[in-house]
Every structure is written in structure tokens, then in C-alpha cells.
Scaffold this active site. Structure first.
Site, PDB file in Angstrom:
ATOM      1  N   SER A 139      34.147  54.009  43.909  1.00 40.56           N
ATOM      2  CA  SER A 139      33.146  55.066  44.092  1.00 40.56           C
ATOM      3  C   SER A 139      32.858  55.892  42.860  1.00 40.56           C
ATOM      4  CB  SER A 139      33.575  55.999  45.238  1.00 40.56           C
ATOM      5  OG  SER A 139      33.397  55.369  46.487  1.00 40.56           O
ATOM      6  N   LYS A 142      29.255  56.176  42.063  1.00 39.51           N
ATOM      7  CA  LYS A 142      28.340  57.202  42.566  1.00 39.51           C
ATOM      8  C   LYS A 142      27.939  58.209  41.489  1.00 39.51           C
ATOM      9  CE  LYS A 142      29.868  56.941  47.407  1.00 39.51           C
ATOM     10  NZ  LYS A 142      30.960  55.957  47.339  1.00 39.51           N
ATOM     11  N   SER A 196      32.305  61.439  48.482  1.00 34.48           N
ATOM     12  CA  SER A 196      32.159  59.989  48.360  1.00 34.48           C
ATOM     13  C   SER A 196      31.620  59.365  49.641  1.00 34.48           C
ATOM     14  CB  SER A 196      33.506  59.351  47.991  1.00 34.48           C
ATOM     15  OG  SER A 196      33.338  58.354  47.019  1.00 34.48           O
TER      16      SER A 196
END
Length: 366
Positions: A139, A142, A196
């Protein structure tokens, strides 16, 4: 003669009378022995029959128990449930482990296979471990998702809807955003960075002009423009292990994203409330250091999938110094946070020469 005959007869009768009880006792003892054996045999028969018939099921076993009662040895058997066999699960091998990075020693005994620490004031590398190896970044992806969204200058108040296309069918991760939930692009960005939230990140990419394929293309184009030559993106969430980057590349991404106040704020908020479709939900940061007063964190992002291990990138200040930290492929749920704390202590307590040199650099720049 008659008296002699009577005497002999009397003696014979006496002898016969005396022998009769003994003979009877002998006969009785002889008769009793088979009876005892028969009783013992009958007592043992149920056990032997149970074993012979195989009446035990797959979850039972027969336990033999020997006891001594009044000097006599007694054997008994009891059915007990056998403990279920527990399969041995081999440890999950991350991409870094398979590449042999876990064999790289370091003076701080970090639990991360990859680490990079840079003083952003002068771009000096303070600590480095396998920083040029491209690995899955989970993640941390992101952070690039946020950068593309912000630089696209899309309407942040536009309401986006979570659809079935946002459901994770690769890792089957859970989400608090149900299909049909609606949030503004701003809120989607907030919880994607802070907590997240995968479906939020997916919705952000899907609602880009040209859809998700165009969004992923924009992510890769931005990476190239930043000089991130070891980086490749295939989705906006990081759920795919094909999203890869090196620590050196991620340090460049951290510095680029730090230029945007909205990314700094959203990534470091400890908690945030959203109301998808009118129902209030509170999200918390995926990084506990954002609530720690000993840390001055300007930007951060965590990540985890099995292939990537635990990951953490941060822009922080330590003793007034702007420091970029990157930890990839760490073992243990909080190991990346522990490595960050270990690194901070090393910079403050164990590296006075670095501290003095950096203060001198800042003084010269001033």
C-alpha cells in the site's frame, strides 16, 4: 480271628474317612482353578473383542493402563479422543527472502530486509541496506495514487460511488466501505492515505479520466518523470505484488509528495470521520507513530501484503533535521515501526558526528 478281622475293618474305615475330606478338597481346588481362569478370560474378552473388531473411530485411541491392587497387577483399557493433528504451515517467504536479502547483516539488526535513511537537507545517505533492489511495496503504492489524483486537479467535492469493481478479488481483503457507499473524492483520498482503505483507492483510480488503465499509465509516467527507474505500477491500491519499487525510488516519491500540503495532512492524521451514504464511520491511522508525541512526522505511508512484508516510508524531523526513512520487507506486525524507532535512536545517540556535521551544513546554508 474275629477280633483281628474287626480291627482291620475298623482301620480301613478310619483311613477311608480321613482320606475323603482331603480328596474332596483336592477335587474342589482342581475344579476352582479352571473357574478362575475362565473368569479372568471372560474379563479380558471385551477388550480383545473391541480391538479385534476395530470399533475405534478415527478420532479415538485405546490406552492401556496397568495398576497394582493388593499386590496384584491389573490391566485395563480406556478409549480416549486422539488429539487432532495440526498441519505444519511453512513460514511465508517474501520476495526479499527469496532474493536472499534476509542474509544481509546490518549494525542495527533491523528486521527490515531493505532500509534507506537520507538527510533531505543535503541528500546525504545516513544508512543504506539493499536500497537498490526493486521489491513489492504493497500500500505504499497509494502515495503515488494520491500524487496523481492531486496533480490531475479533479473536483475534490465530486461524489464517488463504490462499485463491485472495487472489491478485492486478489487478496480478498476486507473493507468498511460497502458496495454502493458514496463519498467525496476528498474523503476517499483521506482514508486511502491515512487508513490504507483499498476500495477508496480503487474508486479514485477508476474515476480518473479514461478509467483505471489510464490512471495506472499516469502513475508509471509520473514515476519516470521523478527518475524512479526501478518502479512499476499495475493498480492503484498496491494489492498486487507486481507493484514494485526500490527504496531509492521511494525516497524520491516521498520528497515529491511532501510538496503537497493535502498529502502531508491526510497521511499523518491520526483519525478521521466519514459518512458513507449517511452512516458515520471513524477511521484510524495505519501508523501508530502519528499519535506519538516524540515523533514529528510530516508524511508517512504504510503497507503490507505477504509478498512485500511490512513496509513504511516517512518524512520526519529528528533533532531539527529533515529525514526521509524507507523500510521494506520487515518481519512482524510492528517491526517496521520498531526499526524506525531504532534508527531514530541511532541517529540521535550513536551518531554525534553526523549530528554535528548536519548542523554545520545548515549553518553554512543560512
Amino acid at each position: 480271628m474275629i477280633k483281628s478281622a474287626l480291627a482291620v475293618l475298623t482301620s480301613l474305615l478310619f483311613i477311608h474317612a480321613g482320606l475323603a475330606p482331603a480328596a474332596a478338597q483336592t477335587v474342589n481346588n482342581t475344579a476352582k482353578k479352571p473357574v478362575k481362569k475362565a473368569v479372568a478370560k471372560r474379563a479380558a474378552q471385551p477388550v480383545s473383542r473391541t480391538v479385534a473388531k476395530g470399533s475405534l473411530n478415527n478420532r479415538e485411541k485405546l490406552v492401556r493402563k496397568v495398576t497394582v491392587v493388593k499386590g496384584k497387577r491389573q490391566v485395563s483399557y480406556q478409549r480416549v479422543s486422539a488429539a487432532p493433528s495440526v498441519p505444519v504451515v511453512p513460514p511465508v517467504m517474501t520476495a526479499g527472502d527469496m532474493a536472499g536479502l534476509n542474509l544481509t547483516p546490518d549494525p542495527l539488526a533491523l528486521r527490515s530486509n531493505v532500509a534507506l535513511v537520507i538527510d533531505q537537507a543535503n541528500s546525504q545517505v545516513l544508512f543504506e541496506k539493499n536500497s537498490g533492489v526493486a521489491l513489492p511495496i504493497a500500500s505504499v503504492t497509494k502515495l503515488m495514487t494520491a500524487l496523481v489524483v492531486v496533480e490531475a486537479r479533479q473536483n475534490m467535492e465530486e461524489v464517488l460511488t463504490v462499485t463491485d469493481d472495487d472489491v478485492d478479488r486478489e487478496k480478498h481483503s476486507s473493507s468498511r466501505l460497502r458496495v454502493g457507499a458514496t463519498l467525496s473524492r476528498d474523503d476517499m483520498l483521506h482514508i486511502a492515505l491515512m487508513s490504507s482503505e483499498n476500495r477508496a483507492a480503487s474508486a479514485l483510480g477508476r474515476n480518473y479520466p479514461g478509467g483505471l488503465p489510464a490512471f495506472v499509465a499516469a502513475m508509471n509516467a509520473k514515476a519516470r518523470s521523478l527518475g524512479m527507474m526501478d518502479t512499476r505500477y499495475v493498480d492503484s491500491t498496491g494489492l498486487s505484488s507486481q507493484n514494485v519499487a526500490s527504496a531509492r525510488d521511494l525516497a524520491k516519491l516521498v520528497v515529491a509528495a511532501y510538496n503537497y500540503p493535502i498529502i502531508r495532512q491526510y497521511s499523518t492524521d491520526p483519525k478521521y470521520m466519514v459518512e458513507p451514504s449517511g452512516h458515520a464511520l471513524q477511521y484510524n491511522s495505519s501508523n501508530r507513530l502519528t499519535s506519538n508525541k516524540e515523533w514529528d512526522i510530516g508524511l508517512q505511508k504504510t503497507g503490507f501484503i505477504n509478498e512485500a512484508g511490512h513496509c513504511l516510508v516517512m518524512y520526519t524531523r529528528i533533532e531539527g533535521r529533515p529525514i526521509v526513512m524507507v523500510f521494506l520487507d520487515s518481519k512482524g506486525r510492528l517491526s517496521h515501526v520498531g526499526d524506525a524507532a531504532r534508527m531514530r535512536k541511532w541517529l540521535v545517540d550513536d551518531q554525534p558526528s553526523n549530528l554535528t556535521r548536519m548542523k554545520m551544513v545548515r549553518a553554512d546554508e543560512g
